[in-house]
Enzyme design. Structure first.
Site, short mmCIF file in Angstrom:
data_model
loop_
_atom_site.label_atom_id
_atom_site.label_comp_id
_atom_site.label_asym_id
_atom_site.label_seq_id
_atom_site.Cartn_x
_atom_site.Cartn_y
_atom_site.Cartn_z
N LYS A 195 0.85 -1.20 0.00
CA LYS A 195 0.00 0.00 0.00
C LYS A 195 0.88 1.25 0.00
CE LYS A 195 -3.58 2.51 2.37
NZ LYS A 195 -4.57 2.62 3.42
N GLU A 201 10.61 -4.89 4.23
CA GLU A 201 10.65 -6.30 3.83
C GLU A 201 10.32 -6.43 2.34
OE1 GLU A 201 9.06 -5.12 6.47
OE2 GLU A 201 9.07 -6.53 8.16
N GLY A 254 -4.88 -1.70 4.67
CA GLY A 254 -4.02 -2.82 4.25
C GLY A 254 -4.67 -4.18 4.47
N ARG A 255 -5.21 -4.40 5.67
CA ARG A 255 -5.79 -5.73 5.98
C ARG A 255 -7.18 -5.91 5.37
NH1 ARG A 255 -4.86 -2.65 10.23
NH2 ARG A 255 -6.54 -1.87 11.54
N GLU A 340 -5.04 -7.00 14.52
CA GLU A 340 -4.53 -5.67 14.16
C GLU A 340 -5.66 -4.65 14.22
OE1 GLU A 340 -0.92 -5.05 11.37
OE2 GLU A 340 -2.61 -4.40 10.15
N HIS A 371 -6.14 -33.95 16.87
CA HIS A 371 -5.11 -34.86 17.37
C HIS A 371 -3.93 -34.09 17.94
CE1 HIS A 371 -7.30 -38.20 15.56
NE2 HIS A 371 -7.58 -37.31 14.60
N LYS A 486 9.31 -1.07 14.55
CA LYS A 486 9.93 -0.68 13.27
C LYS A 486 10.94 0.46 13.50
CE LYS A 486 5.82 -1.41 10.35
NZ LYS A 486 4.84 -0.75 9.50
O1 F6P Z 1 3.14 -3.02 9.79
C1 F6P Z 1 1.79 -3.32 9.61
C2 F6P Z 1 1.33 -3.00 8.23
O2 F6P Z 1 1.23 -1.62 8.05
C3 F6P Z 1 0.00 -3.68 7.93
O3 F6P Z 1 -1.08 -2.98 8.43
C4 F6P Z 1 0.06 -3.78 6.45
O4 F6P Z 1 -0.88 -4.68 5.95
C5 F6P Z 1 1.48 -4.21 6.26
O5 F6P Z 1 2.21 -3.51 7.24
C6 F6P Z 1 2.07 -3.98 4.90
O6 F6P Z 1 2.06 -2.64 4.54
P1 F6P Z 1 2.24 -2.21 3.03
O7 F6P Z 1 1.14 -2.78 2.23
O8 F6P Z 1 2.21 -0.70 3.04
O9 F6P Z 1 3.57 -2.72 2.56
#
Ligand code: F6P
Length: 513
Positions: A195, A201, A254-255, A340, A371, A486
């Site tokens: 987003k 990452e 995002g979620r 979240e 199980h 972060k």
């Molecule tokens: O760190 C949490 C978060 O902001 C989530 O809410 C989001 O889905 C994820 O990181 C990834 O963010 P982005 O889509 O901006 O890379």
């Protein structure tokens, strides 16, 4: 206008209600199953049955929870959600994932449809060979930019996919190595899903994927990239050609973004028509959410039960078991959605919350989990409300015995949790063989697992999460709790090594300073 005092008084009344057992509730009301089972039809052929009769919701709880919903202005907040008002007050944003499936403020729906048309063109062009032979897609994203696509692709492509999708989230290079080992660089596209288009990452993984393409004979690695983002300018600046940038609106969280261009890998894997069915399944639940009041509103009814267990009975976790291998990733998706969204300690107005907020969401797949972890559910000292999710139609072509045994086990667990068993007297050691019973569960039965029913199931959980947030008076749409870690990681990267004594020692031990 309801005051905070009235809301507090309603919670006190709820606390004070009698607590009949599940068995008593069934004895007292022969129509309990009908009263607490609802159905959402997705078409003439398929729908979803939501059975909440094995929870401790009774008429008295429902009446007070309905009063509570009125007191916290559930209707007004629902209208504000669908009308695109800025209900995410801390970030000054509207929350418009429903517009992505065609339900919401007209201008937002129009914008979403225009962006979907653009995504459709690209998906179909790829299927028709515009980017050459495409066999694999490495979808790079994390959190909301990964969990939804991973779940939907896994659930809906067991019979084969138009493109083989690998989702890479973790910065741990082992994740990217595993994906590239399974792909041929000459026939692989890379989707960079973020987003913000800044997540460390994702950007690090994207750079490594491009290096891999370049080192393996692809002349123009950037030409193999599709960007899925609410920050299109950043994607262009990073090097993606504007024609392969699929934007989505800033007002899609995002979620909650699976319905936007973040769903690109799903559309590429299952085809555009099926992706539209997925959106339409979710839209059916949006219309249900808008068109039903009180406990007839199934996501709100589920939230009443959720509040009963977390706030009134102190349950710290809730579990979800899909009796369906195809939905094995659902608990991971729900973890982010619920934890979240509602793992908060202050209300919308910034004051401390009045009680526990989101429980820990966890779960697994049946029958495997029986199980492994069900011992605790049946005989442990904590109460865990459980959701069972299953499809009546089988997903496999083997001997029908497989699916019959799967479903029988699913339903047997709910029955056993409720019924319990008294084995007192058994060699004097009956306690070990006794089950307390009266343990709650809900059952969600899909007629079949399809794009439409998966879309509906996810949208049901989105609205349930929203309804829980409204009842607890919290903002479900920010996530500041993820920031501090972060920031610290960034400052370590810049050379800062002055934290607490434990962290300082660990930084030295790990060779980071
Ligand atoms: O760190 C949490 C978060 O902001 C989530 O809410 C989001 O889905 C994820 O990181 C990834 O963010 P982005 O889509 O901006 O890379």
């Amino acid at each position: 206008m309801t005051s905070q005092t009235d809301i507090t008084a309603l919670w006190s009344k709820l606390e004070a209600l009698p607590r009949p057992t599940l068995k008593d509730l069934f004895v007292a009301d022969s129509k309990r199953v009908d009263a607490l089972t609802g159905r959402i039809d997705l078409s003439e052929e398929e729908g979803i049955r939501f059975d909440w009769s094995k929870t401790h919701l009774d008429a008295a709880h429902i009446a007070l929870f309905e009063e509570l919903a009125e007191a916290v202005d559930f209707k007004g907040k629902r209208a504000a959600l669908f009308n695109g008002e800025k209900i995410n007050v801390t970030e000054g944003r509207a929350v418009e994932h429903t517009a992505q499936r065609g339900v919401g403020r007209d201008t937002s729906v129009d914008e979403a449809m225009a962006l979907h048309a653009r995504m459709k063109s690209l998906v179909e062009a790829i299927h028709e060979g515009a980017l050459g032979e495409v066999k694999h897609l490495i979808h790079i994203g994390i959190g909301g930019s990964a969990l939804g696509p991973k779940l939907a692709v896994d659930a809906l492509t067991r019979d084969g996919a138009k493109v083989d999708v690998h989702v890479v989230a973790n910065i741990d290079g082992c994740a990217m190595e595993q994906a590239i080992a399974a792909c041929d660089p000459a026939t692989t596209l890379i989707a960079v899903a973020s987003k913000t288009f800044t997540t460390i990452e994702t950007m690090t993984n994207a750079a490594s994927a491009l290096n891999w393409l370049g080192e393996n004979g692809v002349e123009d690695p950037y030409g193999r990239v599709v960007a899925l983002t609410a920050a299109p300018e950043k994607a262009v600046e990073w090097g993606v050609d504007e024609t392969r940038v699929l934007p989505f609106s800033e007002s899609v969280g995002g979620r909650y973004s699976l319905w936007s261009s973040i769903g690109f890998p799903v559309a590429l894997a299952i085809g555009w028509e099926e992706f539209e069915e997925f959106l339409e399944g979710a839209a059916t639940v949006d219309r249900h959410m808008l068109g039903h009041e009180g406990a007839d509103n199934l996501p709100l009814r589920a939230a009443f039960a959720d509040q009963l267990y977390t706030r009134l009975r102190g349950c710290q976790t809730r579990a979800c078991f899909a009796y369906d291998e195809r939905m094995a990733l659902l608990p991971f998706y729900l973890q982010q959605l619920e934890m979240e969204s509602n793992g908060k300690s202050v209300k919308v107005d910034g004051t401390p919350v009045d009680g526990p907020t989101a429980p820990i969401t966890w779960g697994g797949v049946g029958t495997d989990a029986q199980h492994a972890v069900f011992q605790l559910l049946h005989q442990g000292t904590v109460i865990v409300p459980v959701d069972f999710i299953a499809s009546i139609a089988a997903g496999d072509d083997l001997d029908p015995a497989h699916h019959r045994i799967l479903l029988m086990n699913c339903l047997a667990q709910g029955a056993a949790l409720m019924a319990g068993k008294d084995a007192a007297g058994h060699d004097g050691l009956g306690g070990a063989r006794s089950y307390p019973g009266d343990r709650p569960s809900a059952t969600i039965l899909l007629d079949d697992l399809s794009p439409a029913s998966l879309g509906a199931l996810i949208a049901f959980h989105e609205h349930r999460t929203f309804a829980n947030g409204v009842l607890m008076e919290i903002n479900s749409f920010d996530q500041f709790g993820v920031e501090l870690g972060k920031e610290i990681a960034k400052s370590i990267e810049k050379g800062n090594a002055s934290f607490d004594a434990s962290t300082n020692a660990l930084l030295v031990a790990a060779g980071l300073v």
